[in-house]
Every structure is written in structure tokens, then in C-alpha cells.
Design a protein around this motif. Structure first.
Motif, mmCIF file in Angstrom:
data_model
loop_
_atom_site.group_PDB
_atom_site.id
_atom_site.type_symbol
_atom_site.label_atom_id
_atom_site.label_comp_id
_atom_site.label_asym_id
_atom_site.label_seq_id
_atom_site.Cartn_x
_atom_site.Cartn_y
_atom_site.Cartn_z
ATOM 1 N N MET A 17 0.865 -1.112 -0.123
ATOM 2 C CA MET A 17 -0.076 -0.057 0.020
ATOM 3 C C MET A 17 0.955 1.301 0.049
ATOM 4 N N ILE A 18 1.989 1.241 0.836
ATOM 5 C CA ILE A 18 2.586 2.266 0.789
ATOM 6 C C ILE A 18 4.236 2.008 0.777
ATOM 7 N N GLU A 19 4.856 2.518 -0.411
ATOM 8 C CA GLU A 19 6.111 1.963 -0.807
ATOM 9 C C GLU A 19 7.112 3.154 -0.400
ATOM 10 N N ILE A 20 7.930 3.149 0.426
ATOM 11 C CA ILE A 20 9.072 4.194 0.981
ATOM 12 C C ILE A 20 10.374 3.952 0.002
ATOM 13 N N ASP A 21 10.665 4.611 -0.824
ATOM 14 C CA ASP A 21 11.820 4.326 -1.623
ATOM 15 C C ASP A 21 12.958 5.280 -1.450
ATOM 16 N N GLY B 26 -10.415 -2.168 9.506
ATOM 17 C CA GLY B 26 -9.208 -2.660 8.719
ATOM 18 C C GLY B 26 -8.262 -1.513 8.459
ATOM 19 N N THR B 27 -8.294 -0.287 9.355
ATOM 20 C CA THR B 27 -7.242 0.754 9.037
ATOM 21 C C THR B 27 -5.884 0.274 9.060
ATOM 22 N N THR B 28 -5.106 0.661 8.292
ATOM 23 C CA THR B 28 -3.693 0.454 8.398
ATOM 24 C C THR B 28 -3.174 1.232 9.336
ATOM 25 N N ILE B 29 -2.104 0.968 10.113
ATOM 26 C CA ILE B 29 -1.617 1.620 10.939
ATOM 27 C C ILE B 29 -0.164 1.828 10.930
ATOM 28 N N VAL B 30 0.403 3.102 10.796
ATOM 29 C CA VAL B 30 2.054 3.062 10.996
ATOM 30 C C VAL B 30 2.120 4.143 12.090
ATOM 31 N N MET B 31 2.914 3.763 12.968
ATOM 32 C CA MET B 31 3.078 4.280 14.497
ATOM 33 C C MET B 31 4.554 4.104 14.846
ATOM 34 N N SER B 32 5.007 5.333 15.547
ATOM 35 C CA SER B 32 6.296 5.225 16.302
ATOM 36 C C SER B 32 6.244 5.003 17.737
ATOM 37 N N THR B 33 7.326 4.143 18.316
ATOM 38 C CA THR B 33 7.564 4.275 19.657
ATOM 39 C C THR B 33 8.915 4.073 20.065
ATOM 40 N N LYS C 204 -1.363 -3.235 3.187
ATOM 41 C CA LYS C 204 -2.643 -2.700 3.592
ATOM 42 C C LYS C 204 -3.208 -3.526 4.788
ATOM 43 N N GLY C 205 -3.818 -3.071 5.748
ATOM 44 C CA GLY C 205 -4.539 -3.784 7.223
ATOM 45 C C GLY C 205 -3.396 -3.961 8.148
ATOM 46 N N GLU C 206 -2.126 -3.717 7.776
ATOM 47 C CA GLU C 206 -1.007 -4.077 8.915
ATOM 48 C C GLU C 206 -0.846 -3.022 10.015
ATOM 49 N N ILE C 207 -0.308 -3.358 11.069
ATOM 50 C CA ILE C 207 -0.016 -2.504 11.962
ATOM 51 C C ILE C 207 1.588 -2.514 12.069
#
Ligand code: ADP
Ligand code: MG
Length: 239
Positions: A1-5, A185-192, A26-29
Motif C-alpha cells: 500500500m505504501i512504498e518508501i523508496d 481494517g485501518t492500516t496503522i503506521v506508528m512510532s514508539t 494494507k491492513g497491517e500495524i
């Protein structure tokens, strides 16, 4: 879903991101973990198009986010972000959650229904009329999450969502993150910076150090087979 290049980002002479690569499904944390000052917030701001990379590309569902001067609003609207330092607006709790919905053309009935369901989900039914400034930190963070999720984003970016919270509120936020991911089903990108939190929540973790991901893998894999000495040391420090 998101490609960081191959994302690079410098602030004058300070090279913060030095070749970041990742593919987010898509759909992952997906959790960005690393010591402070490593560029976690910077990467999240770039993903959310609040900041332009110095070089490199981000593709969001095949849309190149930085090919033009501005990312098209219909692409932007598929993402939401919650910042580390929660910003609630000086208005009541209901309006804090509803604020983006009016711009998106929701009817009054839709707004009422959506916001009341969100208040219920975050455990603050009956708080709608209260001034948001009078909430506790944990409550404010839940309101910020609700505000981000009611517009039904495909991806939710969360920058250290529990950094200033006590264990009880941390657990509430973690439960909500899992709920939004599983229920919508929200894809979640988080930092910690908390490895154990990463382990509790994530499908995959990216360990960020020296301006790049040293390892991207499932939490168990990172614990049992750290990719190199620096990853191993970081895990050690956090346990
Ligand atoms: P983290 O979230 O991992 O703690 P940040 O992304 O906040 O790291 O910061 C990484 C580095 O980038 C730090 O050295 C910080 O001072 C620098 N930095 C971040 N944003 C800016 C900015 N807007 N201007 C200048 N330097 C910045
Ligand atoms: Mg940060």
C-alpha cells in the motif's frame, strides 16, 4: 500500500534520514522503533506529506506523493495523523471530533451518528459537551484518535501515541489502536521507543537507527534473531 523508496531528509547539515526503504502492507500495524532523535517523527511527517523529503519517493497506492508541488487533496484525505503532543482545540469534545467531517460534507445527522459512536468507542459517551481543555492527557489522546478515525482514513499515522501516558491510559490507547485496525481494517503506521509496546501491537517492526531501517521483521523475529549488534543492543536496553 505504501512504498518508501530511498528517502533522505536533511535539515541543513543534519542528515536525519539516509536512505529509508520499506513496503507497508494494507491492513497491517507497522511500528517504527528506535531511540529518540533518529528521525521517527520526521519519517511520519513525510509519510503524511507535512514535510517533503530531500530526495527519494513515497508511493501511496501507486500515487507518487511528492511528484507535484502539492499532494492532491483526495490522496491526502485518505490519511490521518495523531501527533505526540496532543492538540485538542479549545472547543467542546463533540466539536473536536466532528471538526473534519463538516469540511468533508457530512450531513448533520451523519455527523451526530458518527461522533456519538466514536465517543462510545473511546469510552467518553456523555463527554460531548465538555470543554476539551478540561480533559486528562489520556482522555485528550483518545479524543485525538477519535478525530483522526471518524473520517475513515485508509491509513492512520500515530507518533508515539502513548509517550506521556500512565499504564492504564496506555492500555486504553493500545486497545483502541487494535480495535480500529481489526474493526475498520485501518492500516496503522506508528512510532514508539518502547520495544514491548511494539511487540504487543505490531504485525511488523522497523528498527530505525543511523537514519535507516536496520531491520524490518515480525516482533518475534526481531527478538529471537536481531539483525545486527545495534539492534540487539537496542532490544537489550529496552528490556
Ligand atoms: P525522533 O522522532 O526519532 O525522536 P525526530 O524526527 O524528531 O526524531 O528528529 C530527528 C532529528 O531531526 C533531530 O536531530 C531533530 O533535531 C531534527 N529535526 C527534526 N525536525 C526538524 C526541523 N523542522 N528543523 C530542524 N531539525 C529538525
Ligand atoms: Mg519523535
Amino acid at each position: 500500500m505504501i512504498e518508501i523508496d530511498n528517502i533522505h531528509k536533511s535539515f541543513e547539515a543534519n542528515n536525519v534520514l539516509k536512505g529509508v526503504y520499506a513496503d507497508i502492507n494494507k491492513g497491517e500495524i507497522f511500528t517504527i522503533i528506535g531511540p529518540s532523535g533518529q528521525g521517527k517523527s520526521t519519517l511520519l511527517r513525510i509519510l503524511n506529506t507535512l514535510e517533503r523529503p530531500t530526495s527519494g519517493q513515497i508511493f501511496f497506492d501507486s500515487n507518487d506523493l511528492f511528484s507535484g508541488k502539492k499532494t492532491p487533496v483526495e490522496v491526502r484525505r485518505r490519511m490521518s495523523m495523531v501527533f505526540q503532543k496532543t492538540a485538542v482545540f479549545d472547543m467542546n469534545v463533540f466539536d473536536n471530533i466532528a471538526i473534519g467531517l463538516k469540511y468533508r460534507g457530512y450531513s448533520k445527522t451523519d455527523i451526530n451518528e458518527t461522533v456519538n459512536r466514536a465517543l462510545d468507542e473511546i469510552g467518553l459517551s456523555g463527554y460531548g459537551g465538555r470543554s476539551a481543555k478540561t480533559l486528562s492527557g489520556g482522555e485528550m489522546q483518545r479524543v485525538a484518535l477519535a478525530r483522526a478515525i471518524v473520517s475513515k482514513p485508509d491509513v492512520l499515522y500515530l507518533d508515539e501515541p502513548t509517550a506521556s501516558l500512565d499504564p492504564v491510559n496506555t492500555e486504553k490507547i493500545e486497545d483502541l489502536i487494535l480495535h480500529y485496525n481489526k474493526e475498520y481494517g485501518t492500516t496503522i503506521v506508528m512510532s514508539t521507543h518502547d520495544m514491548l509496546q511494539g511487540q504487543r501491537l505490531s504485525d511488523r517492526i522497523g528498527v530505525m537507527m543511523d537514519g535507516r531501517f536496520l531491520q524490518i521483521a515480525a516482533p518475534d523475529e526481531i527478538f529471537s534473531r536481531p539483525g545486527n549488534e545495534n539492534v540487539a543492543r537496542f532490544i537489550g536496553i529496552n528490556n
